[in-house]
Design a protein around this motif. Structure first.
Motif: not given
Length: 165
Positions: A29-32, A35-38
């Motif tokens: 979840r943190v990875a997703a 990625r969505a933020a960066l």
């Protein structure tokens, strides 16, 4: 030597035969979210092009020359994952602008190597400085001092995971 864990057959349709170990649900979840933020941030920084600034492809070629030193057009193309003809076009534009030089390879006169000129290095640093300036202003305008400290504290963590990806 590290061994890969075979993928689970229950991993679902997104799993690939070479996927390897799977992250925990919380880490996934943190990875997703990361990625969505960066991803939009990186895209926006790439789109920042003041008048006369280089394209992303041109900057990328200059960065590679800066990091790895002189190279042939084929070597640059392979490193960038593009066709040699496309790289030749990029190099041609960079050479016209005086940012790179093409010279015979001192060890093999049949090869032509591309290298950064002083103007190329200056152009590369200018592009980086403009992106940093814009990012710094956004941080100043959008984040409180406490949030700025949180962001600064997260940078070493981002660097660590970047080395691992």
């Amino acid at each position: 030597m590290t061994t890969r864990t075979p993928p689970s057959t229950a991993a679902g349709p997104a799993a690939s035969p070479t996927a390897g170990p799977v992250a925990s649900p919380a880490a996934a979840r943190v990875a997703a979210d990361l990625r969505a933020a960066l991803s939009p941030l990186v895209r926006r920084l790439r789109q920042v092009k003041p008048d006369g600034e280089l394209t992303f492809s041109q900057i990328s070629a200059l960065v590679r020359l800066d990091r790895e030193g002189p190279a042939t057009a084929s070597e640059l193309a392979a490193g960038e994952g593009i066709r040699p003809q496309s790289m030749c076009t990029i190099i041609g534009v960079l050479q016209e602008r005086g940012l790179v030089a093409r010279d015979p390879d001192p060890t093999d006169g049949r090869r032509i190597v591309v290298s950064l000129t002083t103007a190329g290095l200056d152009g590369l640093h200018g592009a980086r400085a403009e992106r940093s300036r814009r990012l710094g202003l956004a941080i100043d305008e959008e984040l409180t001092p406490a949030e700025q400290r949180q962001l600064a504290d997260a940078i070493p963590l981002l660097e660590r995971i970047t080395r691992r990806v």
